[in-house]
Design an enzyme around this catalytic site. Structure first.
Site, PDB file in Angstrom:
ATOM      1  N   HIS A 273      29.676  49.965  41.857  1.00  0.00           N
ATOM      2  CA  HIS A 273      30.025  49.305  40.105  1.00  0.00           C
ATOM      3  C   HIS A 273      28.328  49.370  39.619  1.00  0.00           C
ATOM      4  O   HIS A 273      28.305  49.370  38.471  1.00  0.00           O
ATOM      5  CB  HIS A 273      30.363  48.165  40.601  1.00  0.00           C
ATOM      6  CG  HIS A 273      31.812  47.777  40.762  1.00  0.00           C
ATOM      7  ND1 HIS A 273      32.100  47.433  39.379  1.00  0.00           N
ATOM      8  CD2 HIS A 273      32.986  48.007  41.139  1.00  0.00           C
ATOM      9  CE1 HIS A 273      33.743  47.185  39.598  1.00  0.00           C
ATOM     10  NE2 HIS A 273      33.811  47.904  41.117  1.00  0.00           N
ATOM     11  N   GLU A 341      33.185  39.556  48.837  1.00  0.00           N
ATOM     12  CA  GLU A 341      34.349  39.255  47.632  1.00  0.00           C
ATOM     13  C   GLU A 341      35.532  40.349  48.224  1.00  0.00           C
ATOM     14  O   GLU A 341      36.733  39.956  48.573  1.00  0.00           O
ATOM     15  CB  GLU A 341      34.022  39.935  46.277  1.00  0.00           C
ATOM     16  CG  GLU A 341      34.991  40.031  45.574  1.00  0.00           C
ATOM     17  CD  GLU A 341      34.060  41.001  43.916  1.00  0.00           C
ATOM     18  OE1 GLU A 341      34.738  40.717  42.994  1.00  0.00           O
ATOM     19  OE2 GLU A 341      32.973  41.896  44.299  1.00  0.00           O
ATOM     20  N   HIS A 342      35.969  41.801  48.188  1.00  0.00           N
ATOM     21  CA  HIS A 342      36.273  42.408  49.090  1.00  0.00           C
ATOM     22  C   HIS A 342      35.671  43.172  50.597  1.00  0.00           C
ATOM     23  O   HIS A 342      35.800  43.233  50.835  1.00  0.00           O
ATOM     24  CB  HIS A 342      36.363  43.678  47.846  1.00  0.00           C
ATOM     25  CG  HIS A 342      36.489  43.775  47.033  1.00  0.00           C
ATOM     26  ND1 HIS A 342      37.579  44.107  45.574  1.00  0.00           N
ATOM     27  CD2 HIS A 342      35.232  43.369  45.553  1.00  0.00           C
ATOM     28  CE1 HIS A 342      37.496  43.642  45.246  1.00  0.00           C
ATOM     29  NE2 HIS A 342      36.011  43.850  44.715  1.00  0.00           N
ATOM     30  N   HIS A 434      43.726  -5.906  42.722  1.00  0.00           N
ATOM     31  CA  HIS A 434      44.280  -5.641  42.787  1.00  0.00           C
ATOM     32  C   HIS A 434      45.592  -6.287  44.040  1.00  0.00           C
ATOM     33  O   HIS A 434      47.083  -5.470  43.922  1.00  0.00           O
ATOM     34  CB  HIS A 434      44.250  -4.609  43.722  1.00  0.00           C
ATOM     35  CG  HIS A 434      43.141  -3.826  43.405  1.00  0.00           C
ATOM     36  ND1 HIS A 434      42.467  -3.587  42.823  1.00  0.00           N
ATOM     37  CD2 HIS A 434      43.487  -2.363  43.567  1.00  0.00           C
ATOM     38  CE1 HIS A 434      41.203  -2.414  42.387  1.00  0.00           C
ATOM     39  NE2 HIS A 434      42.476  -1.559  42.485  1.00  0.00           N
TER      40      HIS A 434
END
Length: 447
Positions: A273, A341-342, A434
């Protein structure tokens, strides 16, 4: 390692704690320089809008572009359709169909409801986010697959305004196959997708602030360069930056049952890449390591000079190569600390290792599941958390384009028990308002 083609080999047993920690680093581990560089770009786009975008397109992308050219026109879509051959179009259609099927199965129903106590109901109502910018990088190639991974789940989720931002080429055009993919989604899903020619930090700034041409978006998704990642960090108060998706990274784990040549083949998938990628082969087998080293020259010989340069920079450098572990435990301790990632598991019995994996963006099991399939056509999303964020962050999904609001309803019969217990807790915590709201004071007001 003076020879740039000498593959880095790391023996986990021989590494000090500091050296092992260094092996876990990525390009994005120190973003300080990138943050300094992109800050003035962001401010310039905020101040000058389209004029700044066009200038940066000419300066950074070498594109022949003016502010009048930023939006892709219908004529450009038509021209792109004529450029893409039938086989590429078929592959895009095949991938798009698988991605759509996967993400449609993820989409929740409009609403859920459960009765937690008799007469008291709680649930969620799901809605799409209003707008999203899908970033498609281009600096190191053309990526219609990234467009499909980003845009299809957004459209499936029902996002009304989907914007694509992508760097222009030297001639000022957008990658033709990417435009074909956009048109395919628009046609099949019955929606409109706007496309703008801008990339990097300037594109992030454009969708964060909005310009005369580029609409402001509520979220940005998609992978990109460290400059783009830095811009998302700086602009996180203006736009939801989505999952952290930076330069590609992978680990290939291979045991003794597979050929190291296959491991080398798959190691190159993410390594090619770019020089800022990270890619490791992790193995407990020295034979696998030796086979991988021996096979690499033949694999490189069949690749282009550019992809050889990118992948060699990675696997012969400090952020890639072969990691040799003493045993299975040591191997997966490293893998889980890395949180890739992978993650590919190469083994004739790959399923046996799934229980060892805690942190990974995706896990691809077996010899017939290379990352290439996941990146393009399997259907699971390939936009994945990087830089170790897979320890806490999930892959891009339909839910990244949706939100839910809690919905609750208490009936008259269910109210008394709920009110009694809530009043006790409110009183203990000192919240008078409350407590009064669920006390006997309420009863006279009810109709």
């Amino acid at each position: 390692m003076t020879d740039k083609r000498t593959i880095s080999v790391w023996e986990l047993n021989g590494l000090s704690g500091q050296e092992r920690e260094q092996l876990l680093q990525r390009t994005e581990s120190d973003m300080s320089d990138y943050l300094l560089q992109v800050s003035p770009i962001i401010e310039d786009v905020r101040q000058r809008g389209d004029v700044a975008l066009a200038e940066y397109g000419r300066r950074f992308d070498g594109a022949d572009i003016s502010e009048a050219d930023l939006r892709v026109t219908p004529e450009e879509f038509q021209a792109a359709a004529a450029k893409v051959d039938a086989e590429t179009r078929e592959a895009i259609e095949y991938a798009a169909d698988n991605i759509r099927r996967y993400h449609e199965a993820q989409k929740p129903g409009e609403m859920t409801m459960q009765e937690v106590r008799r007469g008291s109901f709680v649930g969620e109502r799901f809605l799409p986010i209003p707008s999203v910018a899908c970033y498609v990088p281009r600096g190191k190639g053309s990526f219609p697959s990234v467009l499909l991974m980003n845009a299809i789940p957004a459209v499936v989720a029902g996002v009304k305004q989907v914007v694509v931002i992508t760097p222009p080429g030297a001639d000022g055009s957008v990658d033709a196959a990417t435009l074909v993919a956009i048109q395919l989604i628009a046609d099949t899903q019955g929606c409109q997708i706007q496309v703008f020619k801008c990339g990097g930090a300037q594109a992030v700034a454009a969708v964060a602030y909005g310009t005369a041409t580029v609409p402001r978006c509520s979220k940005i998704v998609g992978p990109g360069s460290p400059w783009m990642v830095a811009a998302k960090q700086l602009l996180s108060s203006r736009i939801d930056p989505g999952i952290p998706a930076g330069p590609s990274e992978s680990i290939v784990f291979a045991d003794e049952t597979v050929d190291g040549g296959l491991a080398a083949l798959d190691l190159l998938i993410e390594a090619e890449h770019g020089p800022d990628s990270s890619a490791f082969l992790v193995t407990t087998s020295r034979q696998v390591a030796e086979q991988a080293i021996a096979a690499m020259p033949d694999h490189w010989a069949a690749m282009s000079e550019l992809r050889v340069e990118y992948s060699a920079t990675v696997i012969c450098g400090p952020m890639g190569g072969i990691v040799i572990a003493e045993d299975r435990q040591q191997a997966f301790d490293f893998i889980n600390d890395y949180a890739p990632e992978h993650l590919q598991i190469l083994s004739t019995d790959a399923w046996q290792y799934l229980g060892d994996i805690e942190n990974a963006g995706e896990v691809l099991l077996g010899q017939h599941s290379p990352s290439t399939l996941g990146n393009f056509v399997l259907g699971c999303n390939a936009v994945l958390p990087t830089s170790g964020k897979a320890a806490t962050v999930s892959p891009l999904s339909v839910m990244d384009f949706m939100k839910f609001m809690s919905v609750a309803y208490v009936t008259e019969s269910g109210y008394p028990e709920m009110a009694k217990q809530a009043e006790r807790l409110a009183t203990y915590e000192g919240f008078d308002g409350h407590a009064r709201a669920v006390s006997a004071v309420r009863k006279p007001y009810l109709r």
